[in-house]
Scaffold this active site. Structure first.
Site, mmCIF file in Angstrom:
data_model
loop_
_atom_site.group_PDB
_atom_site.id
_atom_site.type_symbol
_atom_site.label_atom_id
_atom_site.label_comp_id
_atom_site.label_asym_id
_atom_site.label_seq_id
_atom_site.Cartn_x
_atom_site.Cartn_y
_atom_site.Cartn_z
ATOM 1 N N GLY A 104 21.367 74.328 -14.419
ATOM 2 C CA GLY A 104 20.092 75.020 -14.482
ATOM 3 C C GLY A 104 19.015 74.353 -15.313
ATOM 4 O O GLY A 104 17.833 74.659 -15.137
ATOM 5 N N ASP A 105 19.391 73.468 -16.230
ATOM 6 C CA ASP A 105 18.409 72.731 -17.034
ATOM 7 C C ASP A 105 18.920 71.295 -17.196
ATOM 8 O O ASP A 105 19.032 70.768 -18.294
ATOM 9 C CB ASP A 105 18.216 73.401 -18.389
ATOM 10 C CG ASP A 105 17.039 72.818 -19.178
ATOM 11 O OD1 ASP A 105 16.260 72.032 -18.596
ATOM 12 O OD2 ASP A 105 16.904 73.150 -20.373
ATOM 13 N N LEU A 106 19.220 70.673 -16.051
ATOM 14 C CA LEU A 106 19.974 69.423 -16.057
ATOM 15 C C LEU A 106 19.061 68.202 -16.162
ATOM 16 O O LEU A 106 19.147 67.283 -15.369
ATOM 17 C CB LEU A 106 20.859 69.338 -14.809
ATOM 18 C CG LEU A 106 22.007 68.324 -14.859
ATOM 19 C CD1 LEU A 106 22.993 68.673 -15.955
ATOM 20 C CD2 LEU A 106 22.719 68.244 -13.523
#
Length: 268
Positions: free
Chosen positions: A159-161
């Site tokens: 999700g926040d890669l």
């Protein structure tokens, strides 16, 4: 085992519980290494301390394959949070934005209602966006069914890669004769989403050996036709978050991307 502590005494309620739940949810068979949770409380999260390694081409290919396995572990719906997560958050520890959670059956509806419209509202409250931006976001949301590409089931996302949340480490138990380097995931905003979103985040600030990662990923789970043309669409939300949090050039970059994606509805 050495411990790394993240702490903030006035963290939003549920912040560290949500991060811990996300890390546990991402630890799937065949998936990437994930930083192990050792302890969690309202104001802290204790994790295993990872030993730095190198971002080698071999480690990148392994990461690509394992990332595909993580995504294929799936999620109940678009927008769902891991079990044990109480709220969704996206952004840095000192100023995380609320990340809307829920359950959507298709990605365009989820992206419009849980990501783009909420970040627009957050930007209006902080003075980053104005009336013209309202209209620009609306145009993109209207076009999402045409921009989104083939329908896919919800994937299990980090999700926040962005590249800073992929640590290149030394594998557990490795010695100098082994392929000792591997990727490990930290700081997730885990949820059910579109797998192209994680890949677009890797590209946003430049992950090492990105083409090796993508090639190995595609070998494990081929990407839908046109996925490269959709990278910018998936980058719109994190770019808008940067506009809300940091202002400056991120606002103008967000507006250029909105114009690019919004197009001319009368001719689309």
């Amino acid at each position: 085992m050495q411990t790394y502590r993240k702490a903030r005494h006035d963290a939003p309620a549920g912040f560290f519980d949500t991060e811990a739940a996300g890390l546990r949810w991402l630890a799937v068979d065949g998936g990437p290494r994930v930083a192990r949770v050792l302890d969690v409380g309202p104001g802290h999260l204790d994790l295993e301390r990872l030993v730095p390694g190198s971002a080698t081409p071999s480690a990148a290919r392994t990461f690509g394959r394992s990332l595909a396995a993580l995504h294929d572990a799936g999620a109940p719906a678009f927008g769902t949070l891991p079990s044990g997560a109480t709220e969704g958050f996206f952004g840095p520890l000192d100023d995380p934005l609320e990340m809307v959670a829920g359950s959507w059956s298709d990605w365009p509806s989820y992206y419009a209602e849980a990501r783009l419209r909420p970040v627009l509202a957050q930007g209006r409250r902080r003075g980053a966006f104005d009336d013209d931006d309202d209209a620009a976001f609306d145009r993109v949301c209207e076009r999402l069914p045409r921009l989104a590409g083939p329908a896919e089931p919800p994937a299990r996302l980090h999700g926040d890669l962005w590249s800073g949340n992929v640590l290149w480490t030394t594998a557990d138990g490795a010695d100098e004769t082994d392929e000792a380097d591997e990727a490990a995931l930290i700081d997730p905003a885990a949820h059910g989403g579109h797998r192209e979103t994680d890949l677009a985040m890797l590209a946003m600030f430049g992950a090492p050996h990105l083409e090796e990662i993508l090639a190995a990923y595609a070998d494990a789970h081929p990407l839908a036709p046109g996925w490269r043309e959709r990278v910018r669409l998936h980058q719109l939300y994190p770019l808008a978050v940067h506009a809300v949090l940091f202002g400056g050039g991120y606002i103008s970059s967000t507006r250029r991307l909105l114009a690019e994606l919004g197009g001319d509805l009368s001719s689309s």
